[in-house]
Scaffold this active site. Structure first.
Site, PDB file in Angstrom:
ATOM      1  N   HIS A   1      -9.648   1.185   4.831  1.00  0.00           N
ATOM      2  CA  HIS A   1      -8.377   1.358   5.548  1.00  0.00           C
ATOM      3  C   HIS A   1      -8.607   2.301   6.732  1.00  0.00           C
ATOM      4  CE1 HIS A   1      -4.282   2.543   6.481  1.00  0.00           C
ATOM      5  NE2 HIS A   1      -3.905   1.440   5.869  1.00  0.00           N
TER       6      HIS A   1
ATOM      7  N   GLY B   1       4.787   1.222   4.900  1.00  0.00           N
ATOM      8  CA  GLY B   1       6.117   1.826   4.800  1.00  0.00           C
ATOM      9  C   GLY B   1       7.136   0.950   4.079  1.00  0.00           C
TER      10      GLY B   1
ATOM     11  N   ASN C   1       0.875  -1.177   0.000  1.00  0.00           N
ATOM     12  CA  ASN C   1       0.000   0.000   0.000  1.00  0.00           C
ATOM     13  C   ASN C   1       0.909   1.223   0.000  1.00  0.00           C
ATOM     14  OD1 ASN C   1      -1.788   2.045   0.546  1.00  0.00           O
ATOM     15  ND2 ASN C   1      -2.345   1.328   2.601  1.00  0.00           N
ATOM     16  N   TRP C   2       1.031   1.828  -1.170  1.00  0.00           N
ATOM     17  CA  TRP C   2       1.967   2.954  -1.282  1.00  0.00           C
ATOM     18  C   TRP C   2       1.448   4.224  -0.603  1.00  0.00           C
ATOM     19  CZ3 TRP C   2       4.000   2.907  -7.103  1.00  0.00           C
ATOM     20  CH2 TRP C   2       4.662   1.688  -7.324  1.00  0.00           C
ATOM     21  N   LYS C   3       0.181   4.242  -0.260  1.00  0.00           N
ATOM     22  CA  LYS C   3      -0.441   5.442   0.336  1.00  0.00           C
ATOM     23  C   LYS C   3      -0.153   6.660  -0.553  1.00  0.00           C
ATOM     24  CE  LYS C   3      -0.287   3.176   4.764  1.00  0.00           C
ATOM     25  NZ  LYS C   3      -0.224   3.264   6.223  1.00  0.00           N
TER      26      LYS C   3
ATOM     27  N   SER D   1       3.208  -2.237  10.441  1.00  0.00           N
ATOM     28  CA  SER D   1       4.654  -2.301  10.713  1.00  0.00           C
ATOM     29  C   SER D   1       5.262  -3.666  10.406  1.00  0.00           C
ATOM     30  CB  SER D   1       4.965  -1.879  12.158  1.00  0.00           C
ATOM     31  OG  SER D   1       4.558  -0.536  12.353  1.00  0.00           O
TER      32      SER D   1
ATOM     33  N   GLU E   1      -6.959   4.697   7.812  1.00  0.00           N
ATOM     34  CA  GLU E   1      -6.733   6.121   7.521  1.00  0.00           C
ATOM     35  C   GLU E   1      -7.957   6.730   6.836  1.00  0.00           C
ATOM     36  OE1 GLU E   1      -2.978   5.523   5.539  1.00  0.00           O
ATOM     37  OE2 GLU E   1      -2.137   4.906   7.465  1.00  0.00           O
TER      38      GLU E   1
ATOM     39  N   GLY F   1       2.208   2.111  10.836  1.00  0.00           N
ATOM     40  CA  GLY F   1       3.165   3.207  10.703  1.00  0.00           C
ATOM     41  C   GLY F   1       3.845   3.596  11.999  1.00  0.00           C
TER      42      GLY F   1
ATOM     43  N   GLU G   1      -5.634  -5.030  10.433  1.00  0.00           N
ATOM     44  CA  GLU G   1      -4.581  -4.053  10.700  1.00  0.00           C
ATOM     45  C   GLU G   1      -4.874  -3.343  12.013  1.00  0.00           C
ATOM     46  OE1 GLU G   1      -2.549  -2.775   6.797  1.00  0.00           O
ATOM     47  OE2 GLU G   1      -4.348  -1.556   7.022  1.00  0.00           O
TER      48      GLU G   1
END
Ligand code: PGA
Length: 249
Positions: A94, A234, A9-11, A212, A96, A172, A166
């Site tokens: 997600h 990440g 997931n490149w965000k 993570s 976020e 993160g 998650e």
């Protein structure tokens, strides 16, 4: 048998040129075997990254889609548009999106249905925040997200969905769930699926861990019987780390 999956997931990272370079490197290094590797890029990268992919086990995904099918929704990207780029997966729900953009279970559920109706496989995210874990209500929280987000799907549609557990406190932060914490939650989710859709469907559902995940902890997490791979943030931005995780499965 359910599939082993590692999704990056490149965000909101990598401009177009950087994204193409990263995709090229990963495409070179991915081996064609039964592990499914997915690059979930920003929307504007999808078409270009599609053209970079030559490996049979490498797939393309988006990170979100609109909750409406089409029309006057300035700035939104529909499931149909995503599908038209050649993407086959879409991350939905997600944490976020849930926290910064206030997506509730009902909105996530609408998106899941639109994704499925447009031939996209949802990677449905669920997970508790730290306070919920500290209060011991993590299982109720996740079970409720899964039920409200997915349990009005037909068996056929549910069978296409990938789930990503998650824990929000691990995303993160550098703090990973322990291998036991991941396995415990994945087992709870799989049992919940079995109660609703039966054992065969539950056995076939891929449940990924995210939060993570790194090359140094991936093998231990993936060794659990109910952990079928990872959703990687990440560490997906660097080909060596990402491939380290892919090769750990
Ligand atoms: P992280 O993100 O690997 O950077 O913790 C995971 C995710 O948000 O999908």
């Amino acid at each position: 048998m359910r599939k082993k999956i590692v999704a990056g997931n490149w965000k909101m990272n990598k401009n177009l040129q950087e994204g193409i370079e990263l995709a090229k490197t990963i495409n070179r290094q991915v081996e064609d075997n039964d592990v499914i590797v997915i690059l979930c890029t920003p929307f504007i990268h999808l078409t270009e990254v599609r053209n970079v992919i030559t490996k049979d086990s490498l797939f393309l995904g988006a990170q979100n889609c609109a909750s409406e099918a089409s029309g006057a929704y300035t700035g939104e990207i529909s499931a149909d548009m995503i599908c038209s780029t050649g993407a086959e997966y879409v991350i939905l729900g997600h944490s976020e999106r849930r926290s910064y953009y206030h997506e509730d279970d009902a909105v996530v559920n609408k998106k899941v249905k639109l994704a499925l109706a447009n031939d996209l496989i949802p990677i449905f995210c669920c997970g508790e925040v730290l306070q919920e874990r500290q209060s011991g209500i993590q299982f109720e929280v996740v079970r409720s997200q899964v039920e409200k987000g997915l349990f009005d799907l037909s068996v056929e549609d549910f069978g296409k969905v990938v789930i990503a557990y998650e824990p929000v406190w691990a995303i993160g932060t550098g703090v990973t769930a322990t291998s036991d914490q991941a396995q415990e939650m994945h087992k709870v989710i799989r049992e919940q699926i079995a109660e609703k859709y039966g054992n065969a469907v539950a056995d076939n559902t891929s449940i990924l861990y995210g939060g993570s995940c790194k090359p140094s902890n991936a093998a231990e997490l993936f060794a659990n019987p109910d952990v079928d791979g990872g959703l990687i943030g990440g560490a997906a931005l660097n080909s060596a780390d990402f491939m380290g995780i892919v090769n750990a499965i």
